[in-house]
Motif scaffolding. Structure first.
Motif, PDB file in Angstrom:
ATOM      1  N   PRO A   1       0.817  -1.218   0.000  1.00 43.67           N
ATOM      2  CA  PRO A   1       0.000   0.000   0.000  1.00 43.67           C
ATOM      3  C   PRO A   1       0.851   1.269   0.000  1.00 43.67           C
ATOM      4  O   PRO A   1       2.003   1.262   0.443  1.00 43.67           O
ATOM      5  CB  PRO A   1      -0.784  -0.112   1.312  1.00 43.67           C
ATOM      6  N   VAL A   2       0.264   2.335  -0.497  1.00 48.82           N
ATOM      7  CA  VAL A   2       0.897   3.654  -0.430  1.00 48.82           C
ATOM      8  C   VAL A   2       0.634   4.268   0.942  1.00 48.82           C
ATOM      9  O   VAL A   2      -0.482   4.197   1.462  1.00 48.82           O
ATOM     10  CB  VAL A   2       0.344   4.592  -1.530  1.00 48.82           C
ATOM     11  N   ILE A   3       1.670   4.848   1.521  1.00 45.29           N
ATOM     12  CA  ILE A   3       1.547   5.637   2.747  1.00 45.29           C
ATOM     13  C   ILE A   3       2.113   7.013   2.424  1.00 45.29           C
ATOM     14  O   ILE A   3       3.323   7.161   2.220  1.00 45.29           O
ATOM     15  CB  ILE A   3       2.338   5.025   3.925  1.00 45.29           C
ATOM     16  N   ALA A   4       1.244   8.017   2.334  1.00 43.98           N
ATOM     17  CA  ALA A   4       1.691   9.371   2.001  1.00 43.98           C
ATOM     18  C   ALA A   4       1.911  10.173   3.280  1.00 43.98           C
ATOM     19  O   ALA A   4       1.120  10.085   4.222  1.00 43.98           O
ATOM     20  CB  ALA A   4       0.665  10.064   1.119  1.00 43.98           C
ATOM     21  N   ILE A   5       2.993  10.939   3.297  1.00 44.57           N
ATOM     22  CA  ILE A   5       3.332  11.753   4.470  1.00 44.57           C
ATOM     23  C   ILE A   5       3.630  13.182   4.018  1.00 44.57           C
ATOM     24  O   ILE A   5       4.446  13.396   3.120  1.00 44.57           O
ATOM     25  CB  ILE A   5       4.563  11.189   5.209  1.00 44.57           C
ATOM     26  N   ASN A   6       2.967  14.136   4.647  1.00 38.91           N
ATOM     27  CA  ASN A   6       3.242  15.546   4.379  1.00 38.91           C
ATOM     28  C   ASN A   6       4.307  16.029   5.369  1.00 38.91           C
ATOM     29  O   ASN A   6       4.035  16.141   6.565  1.00 38.91           O
ATOM     30  CB  ASN A   6       1.962  16.369   4.532  1.00 38.91           C
ATOM     31  N   PRO A   7       5.521  16.342   4.885  1.00 44.24           N
ATOM     32  CA  PRO A   7       6.609  16.718   5.789  1.00 44.24           C
ATOM     33  C   PRO A   7       6.723  18.216   6.056  1.00 44.24           C
ATOM     34  O   PRO A   7       7.541  18.635   6.875  1.00 44.24           O
ATOM     35  CB  PRO A   7       7.845  16.241   5.022  1.00 44.24           C
ATOM     36  N   ASN A   8       5.935  19.030   5.365  1.00 44.29           N
ATOM     37  CA  ASN A   8       6.133  20.478   5.416  1.00 44.29           C
ATOM     38  C   ASN A   8       5.578  21.136   6.677  1.00 44.29           C
ATOM     39  O   ASN A   8       4.564  20.700   7.230  1.00 44.29           O
ATOM     40  CB  ASN A   8       5.501  21.145   4.195  1.00 44.29           C
ATOM     41  N   ASP A   9       6.243  22.207   7.096  1.00 39.25           N
ATOM     42  CA  ASP A   9       5.777  23.003   8.229  1.00 39.25           C
ATOM     43  C   ASP A   9       4.709  23.977   7.724  1.00 39.25           C
ATOM     44  O   ASP A   9       4.998  24.829   6.877  1.00 39.25           O
ATOM     45  CB  ASP A   9       6.948  23.775   8.835  1.00 39.25           C
ATOM     46  N   PRO A  10       3.478  23.888   8.225  1.00 43.04           N
ATOM     47  CA  PRO A  10       2.405  24.768   7.748  1.00 43.04           C
ATOM     48  C   PRO A  10       2.616  26.233   8.098  1.00 43.04           C
ATOM     49  O   PRO A  10       1.983  27.106   7.503  1.00 43.04           O
ATOM     50  CB  PRO A  10       1.154  24.206   8.440  1.00 43.04           C
ATOM     51  N   ASN A  11       3.500  26.505   9.059  1.00 42.50           N
ATOM     52  CA  ASN A  11       3.819  27.898   9.377  1.00 42.50           C
ATOM     53  C   ASN A  11       4.645  28.539   8.267  1.00 42.50           C
ATOM     54  O   ASN A  11       4.642  29.756   8.100  1.00 42.50           O
ATOM     55  CB  ASN A  11       4.589  27.979  10.698  1.00 42.50           C
ATOM     56  N   VAL A  12       5.342  27.692   7.521  1.00 40.38           N
ATOM     57  CA  VAL A  12       6.135  28.174   6.387  1.00 40.38           C
ATOM     58  C   VAL A  12       5.290  28.159   5.117  1.00 40.38           C
ATOM     59  O   VAL A  12       5.354  29.078   4.305  1.00 40.38           O
ATOM     60  CB  VAL A  12       7.401  27.303   6.198  1.00 40.38           C
ATOM     61  N   GLN A  13       4.501  27.097   4.948  1.00 39.47           N
ATOM     62  CA  GLN A  13       3.641  26.960   3.776  1.00 39.47           C
ATOM     63  C   GLN A  13       2.219  26.622   4.243  1.00 39.47           C
ATOM     64  O   GLN A  13       1.876  25.455   4.433  1.00 39.47           O
ATOM     65  CB  GLN A  13       4.192  25.866   2.852  1.00 39.47           C
ATOM     66  N   PRO A  14       1.385  27.653   4.441  1.00 29.01           N
ATOM     67  CA  PRO A  14       0.026  27.451   4.969  1.00 29.01           C
ATOM     68  C   PRO A  14      -0.843  26.510   4.132  1.00 29.01           C
ATOM     69  O   PRO A  14      -1.757  25.882   4.670  1.00 29.01           O
ATOM     70  CB  PRO A  14      -0.559  28.871   4.968  1.00 29.01           C
ATOM     71  N   GLU A  15      -0.563  26.394   2.842  1.00 33.45           N
ATOM     72  CA  GLU A  15      -1.354  25.497   1.992  1.00 33.45           C
ATOM     73  C   GLU A  15      -1.187  24.034   2.395  1.00 33.45           C
ATOM     74  O   GLU A  15      -1.978  23.181   1.992  1.00 33.45           O
ATOM     75  CB  GLU A  15      -0.949  25.663   0.525  1.00 33.45           C
ATOM     76  N   ASP A  16      -0.154  23.757   3.181  1.00 35.65           N
ATOM     77  CA  ASP A  16       0.112  22.387   3.604  1.00 35.65           C
ATOM     78  C   ASP A  16      -0.347  22.118   5.033  1.00 35.65           C
ATOM     79  O   ASP A  16       0.130  21.188   5.685  1.00 35.65           O
ATOM     80  CB  ASP A  16       1.605  22.067   3.455  1.00 35.65           C
ATOM     81  N   GLY A  17      -1.280  22.926   5.512  1.00 38.90           N
ATOM     82  CA  GLY A  17      -1.838  22.722   6.843  1.00 38.90           C
ATOM     83  C   GLY A  17      -2.724  21.481   6.898  1.00 38.90           C
ATOM     84  O   GLY A  17      -3.151  20.948   5.866  1.00 38.90           O
ATOM     85  N   TYR A  18      -3.019  21.041   8.104  1.00 39.36           N
ATOM     86  CA  TYR A  18      -3.791  19.803   8.303  1.00 39.36           C
ATOM     87  C   TYR A  18      -5.179  19.880   7.671  1.00 39.36           C
ATOM     88  O   TYR A  18      -5.619  18.943   7.002  1.00 39.36           O
ATOM     89  CB  TYR A  18      -3.888  19.511   9.798  1.00 39.36           C
ATOM     90  N   GLN A  19      -5.881  20.982   7.868  1.00 44.10           N
ATOM     91  CA  GLN A  19      -7.218  21.128   7.289  1.00 44.10           C
ATOM     92  C   GLN A  19      -7.154  21.118   5.764  1.00 44.10           C
ATOM     93  O   GLN A  19      -8.016  20.529   5.092  1.00 44.10           O
ATOM     94  CB  GLN A  19      -7.869  22.429   7.773  1.00 44.10           C
ATOM     95  N   GLN A  20      -6.120  21.739   5.229  1.00 50.21           N
ATOM     96  CA  GLN A  20      -5.936  21.755   3.773  1.00 50.21           C
ATOM     97  C   GLN A  20      -5.637  20.352   3.242  1.00 50.21           C
ATOM     98  O   GLN A  20      -6.039  20.003   2.129  1.00 50.21           O
ATOM     99  CB  GLN A  20      -4.805  22.719   3.393  1.00 50.21           C
ATOM    100  N   MET A  21      -4.949  19.551   4.038  1.00 50.15           N
ATOM    101  CA  MET A  21      -4.688  18.153   3.665  1.00 50.15           C
ATOM    102  C   MET A  21      -6.000  17.381   3.553  1.00 50.15           C
ATOM    103  O   MET A  21      -6.207  16.611   2.609  1.00 50.15           O
ATOM    104  CB  MET A  21      -3.784  17.485   4.707  1.00 50.15           C
ATOM    105  N   ILE A  22      -6.870  17.587   4.528  1.00 43.41           N
ATOM    106  CA  ILE A  22      -8.173  16.909   4.528  1.00 43.41           C
ATOM    107  C   ILE A  22      -8.965  17.275   3.272  1.00 43.41           C
ATOM    108  O   ILE A  22      -9.531  16.406   2.593  1.00 43.41           O
ATOM    109  CB  ILE A  22      -8.976  17.284   5.794  1.00 43.41           C
ATOM    110  N   GLU A  23      -8.971  18.563   2.970  1.00 43.05           N
ATOM    111  CA  GLU A  23      -9.722  19.048   1.807  1.00 43.05           C
ATOM    112  C   GLU A  23      -9.138  18.520   0.497  1.00 43.05           C
ATOM    113  O   GLU A  23      -9.882  18.128  -0.408  1.00 43.05           O
ATOM    114  CB  GLU A  23      -9.729  20.578   1.809  1.00 43.05           C
ATOM    115  N   ARG A  24      -7.804  18.508   0.408  1.00 41.15           N
ATOM    116  CA  ARG A  24      -7.154  18.039  -0.821  1.00 41.15           C
ATOM    117  C   ARG A  24      -7.410  16.549  -1.042  1.00 41.15           C
ATOM    118  O   ARG A  24      -7.681  16.107  -2.163  1.00 41.15           O
ATOM    119  CB  ARG A  24      -5.647  18.307  -0.756  1.00 41.15           C
TER     120      ARG A  24
END
Length: 218
Positions: free
Chosen positions: A103-126
């Protein structure tokens, strides 16, 4: 008087030498720390398990997948144009290989304080927008991506279970054309998993990951 001046000059020179030595020591220690931080895994290394929050709020570990033969771990994110180009291909990888034990396991490594588009809520929406079929985990505290040595999004690590351990078998890019899936001629991640399924050695074990740099808070 002359002797006193000589002693003072020698004392100042000694302080300067001590200061120079201390600065050099600090630089060397910083360099050591940087090297150890970014080194990450090599092919053949054991990848340690993790426990990260999924977009459904549950904590996910590799050990949760009892019947898995291995994993396609992909560090990716929301905002990166390269990551977006690969989203459909990542979904296809999961659909093709999850049923075969990888299986694929995707991990978002970015700090949302640096890149707000990579925030947790944005992950859910994407994930909802794209119809992700795999866990999409957040590397809170950015502790996991340095262990792996991920430097880009996307960055792939194919693992195989061997005697209860997750062994790294491939590191790098998904394929050789991020821009157009129709022009791909080398399917690095697929080839690696196909070889493992057949019980054969992976021919291309490492390639250069092409993507955006991981966003780290300074």
């Amino acid at each position: 008087m002359k002797n006193i001046k000589t002693l003072i000059a020698a004392f100042i020179a000694g302080l300067g030498l001590l200061s120079f030595t201390a600065i050099n020591h600090d630089k060397k220690e910083a360099q050591k720390e940087t090297v150890s931080t970014v080194k990450g895994y090599e092919v053949g290394d054991e990848a340690t398990d993790f426990k990260l929050k999924n977009i459904d709020g549950k904590m996910v570990s590799l050990s949760d997948f009892k019947t898995a033969k291995g994993f396609i771990v992909i560090f990716t994110c929301n905002h990166c144009p390269y990551a977006k180009k690969y989203e459909d291909r990542i979904i296809e990888l999961d659909k093709k290989y999850k049923s075969q034990g990888y299986p694929v396991i995707a991990i978002n490594p970015n700090d949302p304080n640096v890149q707000p588009e990579d925030g947790y809520q944005q992950m859910i929406e994407r994930a909802k927008q794209k119809g992700f079929t795999f866990p999409y985990l957040v590397d809170e505290g950015q502790k996991i991506y340095p262990q792996y040595g991920a430097t880009k999004t996307p960055h792939v690590f194919v693992l195989q279970k061997e005697n209860g351990k997750n062994i790294v078998k491939y590191i790098g890019a998904i394929d050789n054309n991020y821009d157009n899936p129709n022009d791909v001629s080398e399917y690095y991640a697929q080839d690696a998993v196909n070889a493992l399924i057949k019980g054969e050695p992976v021919k291309m074990t490492k390639t250069v990951a092409i993507g955006c740099t991981i966003k780290v808070k300074k």
